[in-house]
Design a protein around this motif. Structure first.
Motif, mmCIF file in Angstrom:
data_model
loop_
_atom_site.group_PDB
_atom_site.id
_atom_site.type_symbol
_atom_site.label_atom_id
_atom_site.label_comp_id
_atom_site.label_asym_id
_atom_site.label_seq_id
_atom_site.Cartn_x
_atom_site.Cartn_y
_atom_site.Cartn_z
ATOM 1 N N TYR A 225 -28.144 1.998 -27.721
ATOM 2 C CA TYR A 225 -27.792 2.318 -26.816
ATOM 3 C C TYR A 225 -27.311 1.251 -25.710
ATOM 4 O O TYR A 225 -26.959 0.424 -24.734
ATOM 5 N N HIS A 226 -26.702 0.344 -26.856
ATOM 6 C CA HIS A 226 -26.161 -0.530 -27.029
ATOM 7 C C HIS A 226 -26.830 -1.959 -26.021
ATOM 8 O O HIS A 226 -25.897 -2.817 -25.425
ATOM 9 N N LEU A 227 -28.046 -1.767 -25.374
ATOM 10 C CA LEU A 227 -28.655 -2.921 -25.603
ATOM 11 C C LEU A 227 -28.315 -4.374 -26.353
ATOM 12 O O LEU A 227 -28.422 -3.912 -28.154
ATOM 13 N N PRO A 228 -28.803 -5.307 -25.887
ATOM 14 C CA PRO A 228 -28.325 -6.632 -26.730
ATOM 15 C C PRO A 228 -29.519 -6.963 -28.163
ATOM 16 O O PRO A 228 -31.183 -6.768 -27.082
ATOM 17 N N HIS A 229 -29.469 -8.101 -28.589
ATOM 18 C CA HIS A 229 -30.542 -8.499 -29.620
ATOM 19 C C HIS A 229 -31.399 -9.475 -29.233
ATOM 20 O O HIS A 229 -30.809 -10.343 -28.333
ATOM 21 N N TYR A 230 -32.709 -9.116 -28.742
ATOM 22 C CA TYR A 230 -32.826 -10.100 -28.398
ATOM 23 C C TYR A 230 -34.588 -10.802 -29.407
ATOM 24 O O TYR A 230 -34.435 -10.117 -30.850
ATOM 25 N N GLY A 231 -34.253 -12.356 -29.396
ATOM 26 C CA GLY A 231 -35.326 -13.191 -30.517
ATOM 27 C C GLY A 231 -36.568 -12.196 -30.253
ATOM 28 O O GLY A 231 -37.367 -12.196 -28.761
ATOM 29 N N GLU B 99 -36.434 -2.409 -20.328
ATOM 30 C CA GLU B 99 -34.591 -1.838 -20.447
ATOM 31 C C GLU B 99 -34.613 -0.944 -21.262
ATOM 32 O O GLU B 99 -33.723 -0.067 -20.785
ATOM 33 N N ILE C 51 -40.365 -6.954 -21.956
ATOM 34 C CA ILE C 51 -38.763 -6.774 -21.158
ATOM 35 C C ILE C 51 -38.232 -5.673 -22.240
ATOM 36 O O ILE C 51 -37.159 -5.027 -21.116
ATOM 37 N N ARG D 299 -33.104 0.467 -29.380
ATOM 38 C CA ARG D 299 -31.866 -0.771 -28.623
ATOM 39 C C ARG D 299 -30.652 -0.751 -29.087
ATOM 40 O O ARG D 299 -29.397 -0.547 -27.946
#
Lengths: 634, 235
Positions: free
Chosen positions: B195-201, B214, B210, B192
């Protein structure tokens, strides 16, 4: 049963207008979200498209345009767009484009409308036009290449690297073959690098940057002392060089190179070098660079020669303003120039008076330490002396050295400090122990005089000699102040002494000091109270950085401010600073003595409106300060 | 490399629909499979993620399932589903802090059999998207087989395999490193980031589903296009 969306709801709750909604409501909203990913450069909304969602930026950055293509606003994480189109026409009025890879949360129109109907705070937020002040700052920054370019735009080739096992000769040959003036030395725990001069990053998975060697190093560290060319390059390289992350902006690279007087700056991505920035790369972007100024100062051989540079310094300032630099860039550049004057004067002083009898550290205080110096400035400085200091034995020398520097600075345009905060004042020449004791005393007994001193001395930076002593004092302050609520409360009170001129249009408060007639002092009524306020928050979170913008970053990270406030403060400081800077640049260009005073009738409507907004931010934040750091036991 | 020897999924589904004895499986196969040459823009997708008690499909069990339907443009959280499942053997002590799911939460949870119909209904007719298919594919197959005497197979898009392919790591060496390591959630985060996707817990089945959806959207935007046929991605 609907699945909970803890992650999504948790994000929304941090940002307006969702932060004012009840938690259960946001939980519901999160369950209705639709998510979409946009690659950098792709269109999100095009003019005239139907629009059925409110967009919330989860990550990335988005630009909003006017219909004629002019930039209207730039938005980032946590900000929303599309609300005006939703409310007014259900057609896109302001097109939007992703300028970075962007993840959006879409909130369906029905949910959005229902929130508007049921929550006044929500409706109010989405109906008011986007924050004008922020736009003003964004638009301003748009003009500067250095501001918007990432360092990657400046990198022109892959880094040339060699393994730590290489000899000096091999490295020099490699540099010659590749035609580069610097080479990175890599630690590769497994086998050495192969012959290729430029490497694919996967050739050695665990390689780390060990050092850098430059043309200059080969001259000064190898040829001049006559070193064996078969010796290891590790003997002569600069170990653990200063580096910058690939995400940094070009201006950060410029600041870093200025700050540490570097000519080569390795750029890393995930700890792997992707390029080396050379001074020339920056100069191509910033003609007649302030980097030149630094080397010019260091070349002067007398105070008289140094004093002749002042017109060039002013010209450099005007040029940066003209090229659209922001206040952080200008403040840093002018501070580095000021520090370089001090360094050169101390070198000259030591050459005249002989070497110092004891180690010492020469300090810059106030705006120079904060990297916020401009052209109208006096000198605030002090000395940290070795603990073995004996006034009878060493006093004379340091008195003379301080006088040499202070007189020199005055001749170079940095006038004597009217408050006598100078190393020439015996009170501000203390040993390390004495400084620590003094600072502890100020924090423990925050009387008015102590507080005044704190606002000057707690922004300190070593410019010459034992620089770690300054860093240690700084750490001491950071550690002690945050655990002293009484001190923080007193300093907060003190930060309220200077208020912004509210009611800016009609009945605003003006300075009646004769010389300037009816005018506003943008430093006294604007930037100074803002830096005071930011200092209080910064001390409260134990931040060790000094620059107000960097302090705001640390304060925002610590989460002690309500959401959005740090951004508002940053915009306010940037805007007031830039009005001040532009007026000073205009003064310099017109041959007038630059000042901090402006006459309101000289302002454009645009500046007036935004100044008013900025003063409002300051005023609200001052009120918050009182509430955040209450006086105990009242 | 991803296995490119084309499986004829349409024929497989047809055959399995006839062979299956359980009604739920029959219905699932009867809904058919998206045609191999369908352009990505028209493929209905559903991201699926399991949390399990361990790594071995023969012994370990699924304890939660998260899924979210999406297409190449929108991930629809309103249609997302999440279930906790009661494992027969109970949780081992070590896996508890890892998933953040406690014994008492699972005491009231149903067995897979009670929700199988809902799960199959949610994924039928769609292409399932996972990050590291060896978990979701093998655990579902063996859990169903244990209970019904017959397993389940369907095509998947594996975002991890796509990353492996794109970054030209040999898939074999990657799998070798991963076998015995239920740590691909770290991989998911790493992918992730690219692709500069945010960090999720992470380690929550729905959040991971999800996150996977993404990631596929990002992969399509960067590496494929709306017209890329499904057959280039599925396995």
């Amino acid at each position: 049963m609907q699945a909970e969306q803890v992650e999504i709801a948790g994000f929304l709750k941090q940002y307006p207008p969702f932060d004012e909604l009840p938690d259960t409501e946001v939980d519901q909203v999160a369950c209705q979200v639709e998510i979409s990913y946009y690659r950098a450069g792709s269109d999100i909304f095009q003019f005239g498209d139907e629009i059925h969602d409110l967009a919330v930026i989860r990550s990335g950055a988005v630009e909003i345009y006017r219909r004629n293509g002019a930039l209207y606003n730039r938005l980032s994480e946590g900000e929303i767009f599309g609300q005006l189109s939703l409310l007014m026409s259900q057609r896109v009025r302001l097109p939007a484009r992703a300028i970075e890879d962007t993840l959006l949360y879409f909130i369906p129109e029905s949910v959005f409308m229902s929130l508007c109907e049921r929550y006044d705070s929500f409706a109010y937020f989405v109906e008011v036009d986007d924050n004008m002040l922020h736009q003003a700052v964004v638009n301003k920054q748009e003009k500067s290449d250095l501001m918007v370019s990432k360092v990657t735009a400046l990198i022109s080739r892959l880094p040339v690297m060699a393994d730590t096992s290489a000899t000096i000769r091999e490295v020099a040959q490699k540099m010659t073959a590749a035609g580069v003036s610097s080479l990175l030395i890599m630690d590769c725990p497994r086998d050495g690098l192969n012959e290729a001069a430029t490497m694919e990053t996967d050739q050695c998975a665990e390689m780390t940057l060990a050092g850098i060697i430059t043309d200059r190093d080969l001259r000064t560290r190898v040829v001049a002392p006559g070193l064996d060319l078969e010796a290891s390059v590790t003997d002569v390289m600069t170990v653990d060089p200063i580096t910058l992350d690939v995400d940094a902006y070009a201006f950060e690279a410029m600041l870093t190179m200025l700050r540490y007087n570097l000519h080569h700056l390795p750029i890393l991505e995930d700890d792997r070098p992707v390029g080396v920035l050379a001074t020339s790369d920056i100069i191509r972007y910033e003609s007649q660079s302030s980097l030149y100024m630094v080397s010019t100062i260091l070349r002067q051989t007398s105070v008289t020669e140094l004093a002749q540079l002042q017109p060039q310094i002013n010209a450099c300032f005007v040029r940066m303003v003209g090229e659209g630099a922001n206040s952080h860039m200008i403040g840093s550049a002018m501070s580095v120039i000021g520090r370089t004057f001090k360094q050169r004067l101390l070198e000259l002083g030591e050459a005249t008076l002989g070497p110092a009898p004891l180690p010492y550290c020469f300090l810059a205080l106030g705006s120079m330490a904060r990297d916020e110096q401009l052209v109208v400035t006096d000198q605030d400085n002090a000395l940290i002396l070795d603990n073995r200091y004996l006034p009878a034995l060493h006093g004379e020398y340091f008195q003379q050295l301080a006088a040499f520097v202070s007189d020199g600075l005055d001749r170079c345009g940095y006038t004597y400090c009217t408050g006598n905060i100078m190393a020439t004042n015996p009170e501000w020449r203390k040993t390390r122990q004495e400084w620590q004791q003094t600072f502890a005393d100020w924090i423990d007994n925050p009387n008015p005089e102590a507080l005044l001193n704190c606002s000057i001395f707690f922004d300190l930076d070593g410019v010459w000699g034992k620089l770690d002593w300054a860093a240690q004092l700084n750490s001491f302050i950071a550690l002690k102040a945050r655990h002293s609520p009484r001190f923080l409360a007193s300093l907060a009170r003190n930060a309220l002494n200077r208020t912004p001129p509210l009611g800016f249009f009609k009945d605003f408060v003006m300075e009646q000091d004769g010389q300037h007639g009816s005018s506003i002092n943008l430093k006294r009524r604007g930037t100074a109270p803002l830096t005071d306020l930011i200092r209080v928050h910064s001390l409260a979170v134990g931040a060790k950085v000094q620059n107000s913008f960097e302090r705001l970053d640390d304060v925002a990270d610590a989460g002690i401010l309500p959401p959005g406030i740090a951004t508002d403060l940053r915009d306010a400081l940037e805007f007031i600073s830039m009005v001040r800077i532009r007026h000073q640049a205009a003064d310099v260009e017109a041959g007038r003595t630059p000042s901090n005073n402006i006459k309101p009738e000289m302002l454009t409507d645009f500046d007036r409106r935004n100044l008013k907004e900025a003063f409002k931010v300051l005023s609200n934040s001052q009120r918050f300060l009182k509430f955040r750091y209450p006086m105990a036991g009242r | 490399m991803v296995n490119k020897q084309a499986i004829d999924w349409a024929a497989q589904f047809h055959e399995r629909a006839l062979k299956a004895t359980d009604e739920r499986l029959q219905r699932f196969y009867q809904r058919g499979v998206v045609a191999a040459d369908t352009p990505l823009a028209e493929v209905p997708l559903v991201a699926l993620d399991f949390e399990t008690t361990g790594l071995d499909p023969a012994h370990d069990e699924i304890i939660s399932i998260g899924l979210v339907p999406f297409d190449w443009q929108r991930i629809r959280l309103s249609e997302s589903r999440y279930w906790l499942l009661k494992p027969n053997r109970g949780l081992t002590e070590t896996s508890v802090p890892f998933h953040g799911i406690t014994h008492s939460q699972l005491d009231d949870a149903p067995d897979l059999m009670h929700i199988l119909e809902a799960v199959l209904e949610a994924i039928a007719g769609k292409i399932v998207v996972v990050h590291y298919r060896n978990i979701e594919r093998e655990f579902l197959h063996s859990a169903v087989k244990k209970r019904l005497g017959e397993g389940i197979r369907f095509p998947m898009i594996d975002t991890m395999a796509l990353e492996a392919m794109l970054y030209r790591y040999g898939l074999l060496s990657l799998l070798k490193r991963l076998i015995g390591w239920r740590r691909e959630s770290i991989r998911l985060g790493d992918s992730r980031q690219r692709y500069h996707l945010p960090h999720y817990g992470q380690h929550h089945a729905l959040t991971d589903a999800i996150a996977t959806a993404e990631l596929l959207q990002a992969q399509i935007r960067h590496r494929y296009s709306a017209t890329t046929p499904l057959s280039e991605l599925w396995v």
